[in-house]
Design a protein around this motif. Structure first.
Motif, PDB file in Angstrom:
ATOM      1  N   SER A 125       0.851  -1.198   0.000  1.00 43.51           N
ATOM      2  CA  SER A 125       0.000   0.000   0.000  1.00 43.51           C
ATOM      3  C   SER A 125       0.880   1.239   0.000  1.00 43.51           C
ATOM      4  N   LEU A 126       0.320   2.310  -0.551  1.00 41.04           N
ATOM      5  CA  LEU A 126       1.039   3.579  -0.619  1.00 41.04           C
ATOM      6  C   LEU A 126       0.599   4.502   0.515  1.00 41.04           C
ATOM      7  N   ALA A 127       1.489   5.405   0.886  1.00 41.36           N
ATOM      8  CA  ALA A 127       1.137   6.412   1.882  1.00 41.36           C
ATOM      9  C   ALA A 127       0.107   7.363   1.291  1.00 41.36           C
ATOM     10  N   ALA A 128      -0.816   7.822   2.140  1.00 42.59           N
ATOM     11  CA  ALA A 128      -1.859   8.731   1.680  1.00 42.59           C
ATOM     12  C   ALA A 128      -2.198   9.726   2.787  1.00 42.59           C
ATOM     13  N   ALA A 129      -2.806  10.825   2.400  1.00 45.43           N
ATOM     14  CA  ALA A 129      -3.208  11.869   3.347  1.00 45.43           C
ATOM     15  C   ALA A 129      -4.712  11.840   3.547  1.00 45.43           C
ATOM     16  N   GLN A 130      -5.143  12.190   4.741  1.00 43.90           N
ATOM     17  CA  GLN A 130      -6.582  12.293   5.006  1.00 43.90           C
ATOM     18  C   GLN A 130      -7.142  13.516   4.294  1.00 43.90           C
ATOM     19  N   VAL A 131      -8.281  13.311   3.646  1.00 41.48           N
ATOM     20  CA  VAL A 131      -8.987  14.405   2.988  1.00 41.48           C
ATOM     21  C   VAL A 131     -10.381  14.502   3.596  1.00 41.48           C
ATOM     22  N   ALA A 168     -20.782  24.807  -2.085  1.00 39.62           N
ATOM     23  CA  ALA A 168     -19.378  25.037  -1.717  1.00 39.62           C
ATOM     24  C   ALA A 168     -18.998  24.190  -0.514  1.00 39.62           C
ATOM     25  N   HIS A 169     -17.764  23.655  -0.537  1.00 46.00           N
ATOM     26  CA  HIS A 169     -17.261  22.820   0.557  1.00 46.00           C
ATOM     27  C   HIS A 169     -15.896  23.351   1.005  1.00 46.00           C
ATOM     28  N   LEU A 170     -15.686  23.329   2.309  1.00 49.99           N
ATOM     29  CA  LEU A 170     -14.337  23.563   2.840  1.00 49.99           C
ATOM     30  C   LEU A 170     -13.616  22.229   2.821  1.00 49.99           C
ATOM     31  N   MET A 171     -12.482  22.179   2.119  1.00 50.91           N
ATOM     32  CA  MET A 171     -11.711  20.948   1.988  1.00 50.91           C
ATOM     33  C   MET A 171     -10.457  21.044   2.859  1.00 50.91           C
ATOM     34  N   LEU A 172     -10.174  19.979   3.589  1.00 49.68           N
ATOM     35  CA  LEU A 172      -8.975  19.923   4.437  1.00 49.68           C
ATOM     36  C   LEU A 172      -8.166  18.693   4.049  1.00 49.68           C
ATOM     37  N   LYS A 173      -6.860  18.893   3.842  1.00 46.44           N
ATOM     38  CA  LYS A 173      -5.980  17.792   3.457  1.00 46.44           C
ATOM     39  C   LYS A 173      -4.747  17.803   4.347  1.00 46.44           C
ATOM     40  N   GLY A 174      -4.512  16.697   5.057  1.00 50.26           N
ATOM     41  CA  GLY A 174      -3.387  16.620   5.982  1.00 50.26           C
ATOM     42  C   GLY A 174      -2.128  16.071   5.338  1.00 50.26           C
ATOM     43  N   LEU A 175      -1.179  15.719   6.177  1.00 52.66           N
ATOM     44  CA  LEU A 175       0.056  15.098   5.709  1.00 52.66           C
ATOM     45  C   LEU A 175      -0.154  13.597   5.582  1.00 52.66           C
ATOM     46  N   SER A 176       0.626  12.978   4.704  1.00 52.88           N
ATOM     47  CA  SER A 176       0.502  11.531   4.569  1.00 52.88           C
ATOM     48  C   SER A 176       1.046  10.842   5.811  1.00 52.88           C
ATOM     49  N   GLY A 177       0.599   9.632   6.033  1.00 55.08           N
ATOM     50  CA  GLY A 177       1.039   8.873   7.198  1.00 55.08           C
ATOM     51  C   GLY A 177      -0.113   8.576   8.130  1.00 55.08           C
ATOM     52  N   GLU A 178      -0.159   7.348   8.607  1.00 54.90           N
ATOM     53  CA  GLU A 178      -1.278   6.904   9.448  1.00 54.90           C
ATOM     54  C   GLU A 178      -1.460   7.766  10.685  1.00 54.90           C
TER      55      GLU A 178
END
Length: 472
Positions: free
Chosen positions: A108-114, A188-198
């Motif tokens: 699996s690849l690292a991913a960020a929470q959206v 309209a939506h406020l989108m939040l994207k964090g850093l990758s990693g569990e």
């Protein structure tokens, strides 16, 4: 100009001596300064030749260093990793020279929470005020476990803030969560994207200012609104040589000595192979080219320091460079090399002939590559030691303008001499012109007096002739 005109008038009236006093003045002044002007001219021509020769050598050594640096930076002279399945990862050389072969299996690849907010009906109007708090940790199902080592971040939302203002405040907080506004099909939506990693999953809490409610609609926990989490925070999971490993990002530096990974895909159950390619052929070609370039430089140096015909025969900077070249093959370029690994360019087959030229001992080079391929690769990097560092140091030393014993110092001195000779030439021309003008002035006066004397003599001669005629 006035004296020349005077001399011409006297000659035109026939009252002068009959001698071209202007030409005489010019000839005498030129003769007075001829030797000094000739010396200045000869010295200037010599200095120009020396500057040209020294500049040619300096350019050659600088181009050589630049060319070696460019060649080394391409990477094919050192042992580079190669992956069989390029869709799984890209591989690159780490901070040291790698060797050997490895298997890689990525599950699996690292991913960020959206995270998305609910649709906001009036995104350009006030969305409430108060504060938003981001807390970080891991999410398993609907449960959130906060990471005590990762400090929560509070974001103040002022009165009258719009959805775009909220995004700007979160971005300015430095929380490591990027915020932006997207217009979806439902609003309209406020989108939040964090850093990758569990461990970089997050929840969003809201504290509202009484009377200016609205921020609570942006708050989120996995239990309250699981569908608003569009992507989960995850770490990369992979096996290297069968050992299970994880990483917060898809980029892993020096996962083993000399190997960087950038994971791009998965291959569960189908491990791919990573090996370090043998650069022997490229190194041999490079060293042949380097030997030829060094011989071009040595040939130019030999011509310029020739005791009979060289323009730089006595130049200290040129001779210092020649000495440095003769010592090049035997110089230690890898002081920290392991026992048995190559330490000098002579170990790579570079040898110096009696006349100062170079040759490549291909048999010795082949033996060194076979015995220590990693050691050869280590010499072909752009680090502080190695072939490039040695040639670059040679170029910098030769080009140093502040060192009177270097070629750069010689050029500084020669250019200063050129300026002094140009000033001297101007001064000589001015002094010669001044002397010529003085001669013209003096000769014009003399010519006038001679003319007057000749007129008197002619009058007396005519008078005597008249007396003799009357007597007869």
């Amino acid at each position: 100009m006035a004296t020349s005109v005077t001399s011409s008038i006297v000659q035109t009236l026939g009252g002068g001596s009959g001698i071209d006093m202007s030409a005489l003045a010019e000839g005498l002044a030129s003769a007075q300064f001829a030797a000094r002007i000739d010396r200045n001219t000869a010295k200037s021509e010599q200095v120009d030749r020396q500057i040209t020769a020294a500049s040619t050598i300096k350019n050659q050594i600088m181009q050589l260093a630049s060319g070696v640096g460019e060649r080394v930076r391409t990477g094919d002279l050192s042992s580079q990793p190669v992956i069989a399945n390029a869709s799984v990862a890209t591989v690159s050389r780490g901070i040291v020279t790698g060797s050997g072969s490895y298997t890689l299996e990525v599950s699996s690849l690292a991913a960020a929470q959206v995270l998305s907010s609910p649709p906001i009906a009036a995104p350009t109007g006030p969305v409430g005020s108060g504060s938003l708090t981001l807390r970080f940790g891991t999410i398993a199902g609907t449960a959130f476990s906060e990471d005590p080592a990762h400090a929560a971040v509070n974001v103040t939302i002022p009165s009258g803030a719009t959805l775009a203002d909220v995004a700007g405040a979160i971005n300015a907080s430095g929380a490591g969560v990027s915020a932006y506004v997207l217009n979806g099909s439902d609003g309209a939506h406020l989108m939040l994207k964090g850093l990758s990693g569990e461990s970089n999953a997050f929840v969003l809490e809201a504290a509202e200012t009484p009377g200016e409610e609205g921020l609570a609609a942006l708050a989120w926990t996995p239990a309250a609104a699981p569908t608003r989490r569009l992507a989960n925070a995850a770490s990369a999971a992979f096996k290297l040589d069968g050992l299970e490993m994880t990483n917060a990002t898809n980029s892993i530096a020096d996962v083993v000595p000399g190997l960087n990974l950038a994971l791009t895909g998965t291959n569960p159950g189908a491990p791919t192979t990573i090996r370090f390619a043998d650069p022997g052929s490229a190194v041999t070609t490079f060293l042949n080219d380097l030997t030829s370039a060094l011989n071009e430089l040595a040939s130019e140096l030999g011509k310029d320091i020739n005791p009979q015909s060289g323009d730089l025969a006595r130049d200290p900077g040129t001779r210092a460079l020649r000495r440095a070249l003769t010592q090049l093959a035997g110089s230690i370029v890898m002081p920290g090399a392991a026992p048995g690994a190559p330490r000098t360019m002579a170990d790579l087959g570079l040898a110096t002939n009696r006349d100062g030229t170079f040759r490549l001992d291909t048999a010795r080079l082949a033996a060194t590559i076979k015995a220590s391929p990693a050691g050869v690769s280590a010499m072909m990097t752009n680090g502080i030691f190695g072939v490039y560092a040695t040639i670059d140091k040679l170029s910098r030393s030769a080009s140093a303008i502040s060192d009177p014993g270097a070629l750069g110092g010689s050029l500084t001195r020669l250019n200063a001499q050129k300026l002094n000779l140009a000033s001297e030439k101007t001064e000589l021309a001015d002094a010669q012109e001044k002397l010529r003008a003085q001669f013209v002035s003096r000769f014009a006066a003399t010519d006038s007096r001679v003319g007057a004397s000749r007129a008197t003599l002619s009058f007396l001669q005519n008078q005597v002739a008249a007396w003799n005629k009357s007597t007869n």
